[in-house]
Design a protein around this motif. Structure first.
Motif, short mmCIF file in Angstrom:
data_model
loop_
_atom_site.label_atom_id
_atom_site.label_comp_id
_atom_site.label_asym_id
_atom_site.label_seq_id
_atom_site.Cartn_x
_atom_site.Cartn_y
_atom_site.Cartn_z
N GLN A 1 28.07 33.46 23.50
CA GLN A 1 28.30 34.53 24.46
C GLN A 1 29.09 35.66 23.80
OE1 GLN A 1 26.89 34.48 27.35
NE2 GLN A 1 27.76 36.29 28.28
N VAL A 2 28.75 36.89 24.16
CA VAL A 2 29.44 38.06 23.64
C VAL A 2 30.03 38.84 24.81
CG1 VAL A 2 29.15 40.25 22.43
CG2 VAL A 2 27.97 38.21 21.59
N HIS A 3 31.26 39.26 24.66
CA HIS A 3 31.94 40.02 25.70
C HIS A 3 32.18 41.43 25.19
CE1 HIS A 3 34.29 40.66 29.25
NE2 HIS A 3 35.40 40.89 28.58
N LEU A 4 31.81 42.43 25.99
CA LEU A 4 31.95 43.84 25.60
C LEU A 4 32.85 44.56 26.58
CD1 LEU A 4 28.16 44.54 24.91
CD2 LEU A 4 29.91 43.98 23.22
N VAL A 5 33.79 45.34 26.06
CA VAL A 5 34.69 46.12 26.90
C VAL A 5 34.72 47.55 26.39
CG1 VAL A 5 37.03 46.39 27.79
CG2 VAL A 5 36.11 44.09 27.38
N GLU A 6 34.46 48.49 27.30
CA GLU A 6 34.44 49.90 26.94
C GLU A 6 35.78 50.56 27.25
OE1 GLU A 6 30.27 48.98 28.74
OE2 GLU A 6 32.38 48.53 29.20
N PHE A 7 36.12 51.57 26.44
CA PHE A 7 37.34 52.36 26.62
C PHE A 7 37.01 53.83 26.39
CE2 PHE A 7 40.21 48.79 26.64
CZ PHE A 7 39.60 47.84 25.84
N GLY A 8 37.84 54.71 26.93
CA GLY A 8 37.78 56.11 26.55
C GLY A 8 37.13 57.06 27.53
N GLY A 9 36.63 56.56 28.64
CA GLY A 9 36.06 57.46 29.61
C GLY A 9 37.14 58.33 30.25
N GLY A 10 36.70 59.33 30.99
CA GLY A 10 37.64 60.20 31.67
C GLY A 10 36.97 61.45 32.17
N SER A 11 37.79 62.42 32.54
CA SER A 11 37.29 63.69 33.05
C SER A 11 37.58 64.79 32.05
CB SER A 11 37.96 64.02 34.39
OG SER A 11 37.64 63.05 35.36
N VAL A 12 36.62 65.66 31.86
CA VAL A 12 36.76 66.74 30.90
C VAL A 12 35.96 67.94 31.39
CG1 VAL A 12 34.78 65.98 29.52
CG2 VAL A 12 36.63 67.28 28.43
N GLN A 13 36.36 69.13 30.97
CA GLN A 13 35.60 70.32 31.33
C GLN A 13 34.41 70.48 30.39
OE1 GLN A 13 38.50 73.57 31.43
NE2 GLN A 13 38.45 73.43 33.66
N ALA A 14 33.42 71.19 30.86
CA ALA A 14 32.24 71.47 30.05
C ALA A 14 32.65 72.11 28.73
CB ALA A 14 31.28 72.38 30.81
N GLY A 15 32.02 71.64 27.65
CA GLY A 15 32.36 72.12 26.33
C GLY A 15 33.37 71.26 25.61
N GLY A 16 34.00 70.35 26.35
CA GLY A 16 35.01 69.48 25.77
C GLY A 16 34.41 68.27 25.08
N SER A 17 35.30 67.40 24.61
CA SER A 17 34.90 66.21 23.86
C SER A 17 35.58 64.97 24.40
CB SER A 17 35.30 66.38 22.38
OG SER A 17 34.63 67.47 21.79
N LEU A 18 34.92 63.85 24.23
CA LEU A 18 35.48 62.53 24.52
C LEU A 18 34.97 61.56 23.46
CD1 LEU A 18 35.08 62.05 28.39
CD2 LEU A 18 37.23 62.23 27.14
N ARG A 19 35.76 60.52 23.21
CA ARG A 19 35.33 59.47 22.31
C ARG A 19 35.39 58.14 23.03
NH1 ARG A 19 37.99 56.72 16.95
NH2 ARG A 19 36.08 56.52 15.70
N LEU A 20 34.25 57.49 23.15
CA LEU A 20 34.19 56.18 23.77
C LEU A 20 34.26 55.10 22.70
CD1 LEU A 20 31.30 56.68 26.38
CD2 LEU A 20 33.74 57.21 26.61
#
Length: 123
Positions: A1-20
């Motif tokens: 079994q493999v367990h996956l957990v995501e991080f890094g979501g959020g709110s940003v204005q258009a043109g911005g950046s995020l790293r998941l």
């Protein structure tokens, strides 16, 4: 079994950046591909980007040139750098991992899924 957990979501204005980020644990030795999918309200799950154990990548046309998928050597951590974000990128983003070596952006190709992280882009 493999367990996956995501991080890094959020709110940003258009043109911005995020790293998941997506951290994998459990029996990861048999994983040969990983990917990011997303699902907006009322829409189906859409493949965003995929990478295999050798580093081959594939991107959805809508994100090509703006998003970059990468991983660590052991395929224990997956990343998605998202630049020049647009309101239409708003969705729940899911990490996926598969036993087969593939970069096709089809949900059926992947065996394990995370719970998702929300990305919201405002105009």
């Amino acid at each position: 079994q493999v367990h996956l957990v995501e991080f890094g979501g959020g709110s940003v204005q258009a043109g911005g950046s995020l790293r998941l980020s997506c951290v994998a644990s459990g029996f990861t030795a048999n994983m040969h591909s990983m990917a990011w999918f997303r699902q907006a309200p009322g829409a189906g799950r859409e493949g965003v980007a995929a990478i295999d154990i050798d580093g081959s990548t594939n991107y959805a046309h809508s994100v090509k040139g703006r998003f970059t998928i990468s991983k660590d050597n052991a395929m224990n951590t997956l990343y998605l750098q998202m630049n020049s974000l647009k309101p239409e990128d708003t969705a729940m983003y899911y990490c996926a991992a598969g036993v087969d070596r593939t970069v096709i952006l089809e949900a059926v190709a992947f065996d394990y899924w995370g719970q998702g992280t929300q990305v919201t882009v405002s105009s």
